[in-house]
Design an enzyme around this catalytic site. Structure first.
Site, PDB file in Angstrom:
ATOM      1  N   GLU A  89       0.810  -1.228   0.000  1.00 15.83           N
ATOM      2  CA  GLU A  89       0.000   0.000   0.000  1.00 15.83           C
ATOM      3  C   GLU A  89       0.842   1.277   0.000  1.00 15.83           C
ATOM      4  O   GLU A  89       0.403   2.321   0.487  1.00 15.83           O
ATOM      5  CB  GLU A  89      -0.975   0.002   1.179  1.00 15.83           C
ATOM      6  N   GLU A 119      -5.765  -8.074  -0.981  1.00 12.97           N
ATOM      7  CA  GLU A 119      -6.146  -7.879   0.422  1.00 12.97           C
ATOM      8  C   GLU A 119      -7.572  -7.363   0.444  1.00 12.97           C
ATOM      9  O   GLU A 119      -7.901  -6.391  -0.227  1.00 12.97           O
ATOM     10  CB  GLU A 119      -5.214  -6.895   1.140  1.00 12.97           C
TER      11      GLU A 119
END
Length: 708
Positions: free
Chosen positions: A198, A274
């Site tokens: 991320e 995710e």
């Protein structure tokens, strides 16, 4: 023979129509074999025109961070039971993929995970617990797919910058050592490797990583990028042919069941790498049940129509596409203190190693509806889609005659994930007729597994119902569907709802807790129940002190890591019961850094995880320059008291912190340093130990006694 088969089919059909729910006693479930004329048409499941995308599996994440921290401290047989529910085929969640954090010494949501290389010349492939977890997963399922992904990186890679791309070759070398170490020390083959969770990706770094992997003979290790959003990685790949070639999978987080055009144009594997991140209540289970189907369905349907040829058939859709798909849930098991961020956001809950208590939550069984009846390498049918009155269906095959159909009718109210925003939709009572065609038209029987979420009086989890017999139905069957249901219909007979005797009852953390850290050859590098929130605290053999303090717990970082979250500027490890209010914390401490070094013990610590920098509590500090301080926060802004004490580095001292009601006192080597200082906030929290900065320090003979 044919007549006997037909007679048996009719008998089973009558049984299904009158008592379809079997022993579950659910009168509302009516499994009807072409006995009803259902308005609105049928959903055709057909492989005559070929198959859809390859299925790469369903998985979960351990890490991001320290989400499995307490699991390793469970006593047997409970630890093995938990692992069976997660990984054992045809028993529980039966996961196909395990994704783990490559520990980088930084705070990554609920704690820090240690790096295998704290420093440039330091290598240790037995730190932490992810190696152990991967081996346990492989022990239960030798075919499980293993993935590694960094969240943070040790500070030496940044050369003074909070950035892992300062030296591309050095960072690639660091990641590759983790892959090689997994094989050399643990016989683990890593299948996929990520870039930086991320956070920003560097195009040149990805290329360097691929070249260095190949140079090391790791051609089989595939690269997934960028574990963030679909963009800008997809557009970057379309603009750079070399980047397009070296990336095997585009992984996006929390895509909301949608895929962007550029991602599809790459023709790469597309994964929700995710997802979920939701409390493991029935709402969380509903979230998971919905996205496991609709990540594939909506992802296919969102693309512009000029990319795909679509042929509608009733409410189904033929999708001519060959990009594989997978969904990976964060997190694997909620095995961290519940009051840390995202408490209970795991497939199951195991946060009490001191009692042995754990809970097999409903997301385990929702996962099983897909994982137990499919395998990576199966293919979706091109005919998938939404149901007329809400819900969705998918069908998968191994290409060898087996078929699995998964139907979900999760309502908006009971399937909201923590992110992203879920637009309103409606699901209502309906009848759905399915027609099996192509190679599936001759299937004689389908096994039926059923889940109903919601009210306890009507709730069932992964219940096997009577099978459907299709010999005289021309491959047609109908289901009566209510809200918040999940059906799996499959030719596979290997499914199972595993179980063990109930674990021990839930108990709070012991009010009296001691640890002298006297472990000569520890199986894990971290002491039980301590949860590092900044820094890394490891078992240490103190060769300079062969006496009482030969075995200690040591804070081992002397440099701030390349952070993923807002790590504190002090190191800290928490322990105990968040509800503790009145407590006494005692610990022997050893400052290793002359002049500037400092250590603390604390009580009523009220924050951790990504919020650790703002933690409040009562902190008793001593410093190598001969001073002490009492603060109301970890950062040291709220000062209750300060003064001089006879303290220096390289000497052991015993600190004691006493908190009772609105007052606190502190002792050094058995003598009061300060007494009855008012402390009105916070009212409760964990005990803790830590250091003033990223510095070496040791702790021994930890003892906490709580009265309330």
């Amino acid at each position: 023979m044919a007549e006997r088969l037909l007679q048996a089919s009719r008998q089973r059909r009558v049984k299904a129509m009158t008592a379809a729910a079997g022993s579950a006693g659910r009168a509302a479930v009516s499994l009807l074999l072409c006995a009803l004329l259902v308005p609105g048409g049928a959903y055709v499941l057909d492989d005559s025109d070929g198959l859809g995308r390859e299925f790469d599996g369903i998985g979960a994440v351990s890490g991001g961070g320290a989400t499995s921290r307490l699991l390793v401290n469970y006593p047997e047989p409970y630890r093995s039971q938990i692992l069976d529910y997660l990984f054992k085929p045809n028993f529980g969640a039966s996961l196909h993929i395990l994704k783990v954090e490559i520990g980088g010494d930084g705070q990554t949501t609920d704690g820090t995970e240690p790096s295998h290389m704290h420093y440039a010349l330091d290598e240790n492939y037995f730190r932490g617990y992810e190696w152990w977890l991967m081996k346990e997963a492989k022990k239960r399922n030798p075919n499980i797919i293993l993935m590694g992904l960094p969240w943070s990186f040790p500070g030496w890679l940044g050369k003074g910058f909070n950035w892992p791309y300062v030296n591309l070759q050095l960072t690639a070398y660091y990641v590759i050592t983790w892959i090689v170490g997994a094989k050399h020390y643990h016989d683990l083959d890593i299948d996929y490797i990520g870039i930086w969770n991320e956070r920003s990706f560097d195009i040149n770094y990805i290329k360097v990583l691929r070249r260095m992997l190949n140079y090391q003979g790791l051609n089989q290790v595939k690269i997934i990028a960028s574990d963030n959003l679909w963009e800008p990685i997809s557009a970057s790949m379309l603009l750079d042919s070399e980047l397009l070639e070296v990336i095997d999978v585009i992984g996006a987080h929390y895509p909301g069941t949608h895929i962007v055009k550029d991602a599809k144009l790459t023709k790469k594997k597309l994964w929700s790498s995710e997802d979920f991140s939701t409390v493991n209540s029935d709402v969380g289970a509903g979230c998971l049940g919905r996205i496991l189907n609709q990540n594939y369905i909506n992802g296919c349907m969102t693309a512009l129509l000029d990319i795909y040829i679509l042929i509608t058939s009733s409410f189904g859709i033929y999708l001519l596409s060959n990009q594989p798909f997978s969904t990976i849930a964060w997190n694997l098991v909620a095995s961290y203190y519940e009051q840390l961020p995202y408490g209970r956001c795991g497939l199951m809950t195991a946060q009490e190693p001191w009692s042995g208590h754990y809970v097999v939550e409903s997301p385990i069984w929702v996962s099983a509806h897909t994982t137990q009846f499919t395998q990576p390498g199966w293919y979706y049918l091109k005919t998938v889609g939404h149901l007329e009155k809400g819900g969705s269906y998918v069908a998968l095959t191994d290409g060898l005659g087996n078929l699995t159909i998964i139907i979900e009718t999760m309502s908006h109210k009971r399937s909201k994930c923590i992110r992203p925003f879920l637009p309103y939709f409606n699901v209502s009572h309906q009848f759905a007729t399915f027609v099996l065609k192509g190679s599936f038209s001759e299937i004689p029987e389908l096994q039926v597994w059923y889940t109903k979420l919601g009210k306890p009086s009507t709730r069932f989890l992964f219940k096997q119902l009577d099978s459907l017999w299709l010999l005289d139905s021309s491959g047609t069957f109908s289901l009566e569907l209510q809200e918040d249901e999940l059906f799996t219909l499959t030719t596979l007979t290997t499914g199972g709802k595993g179980s063990y005797p109930l674990p021990p009852k839930s108990q709070p953390f012991p009010r009296i807790y001691k640890d002298d850290f006297d472990v000569d050859y520890p199986f894990f590098s971290e002491a039980p129940n301590f949860a590092d929130q900044t820094g890394v605290f490891e078992y240490f053999t103190n060769i300079e002190d062969p006496g009482e303090h030969r075995f200690t717990l040591r804070q081992v970082l002397n440099q701030r890591p390349i952070t993923w979250a807002a790590d504190a500027y002090n190191t800290i490890s928490i322990i105990g019961d968040y509800k503790w209010s009145n407590l006494t914390v005692t610990c022997d401490v050893y400052i290793e850094t002359p002049e500037k070094g400092g250590v603390f013990i604390a009580g009523r610590v009220n924050k951790g995880g990504i919020l650790i920098r703002g933690a409040r509590g009562v902190f008793f500090w001593i410093f190598a320059n001969g001073t002490y301080r009492v603060t109301g926060d970890l950062a040291g802004w709220i000062i209750y008291a300060l003064g001089h004490v006879d303290v220096t580095a390289k000497t052991w001292y015993t600190l004691r912190l006493i908190i009772k009601g609105r007052f606190s006192s502190g002792m050094l080597n058995g003598r009061y340093v300060w007494t009855n200082i008012p402390v009105s906030f916070p009212k409760n929290g964990w005990a803790a130990i830590g250091t003033h900065s990223f510095e070496f320090a040791q702790f021994d003979n930890f003892h906490v006694e709580a009265t309330s």
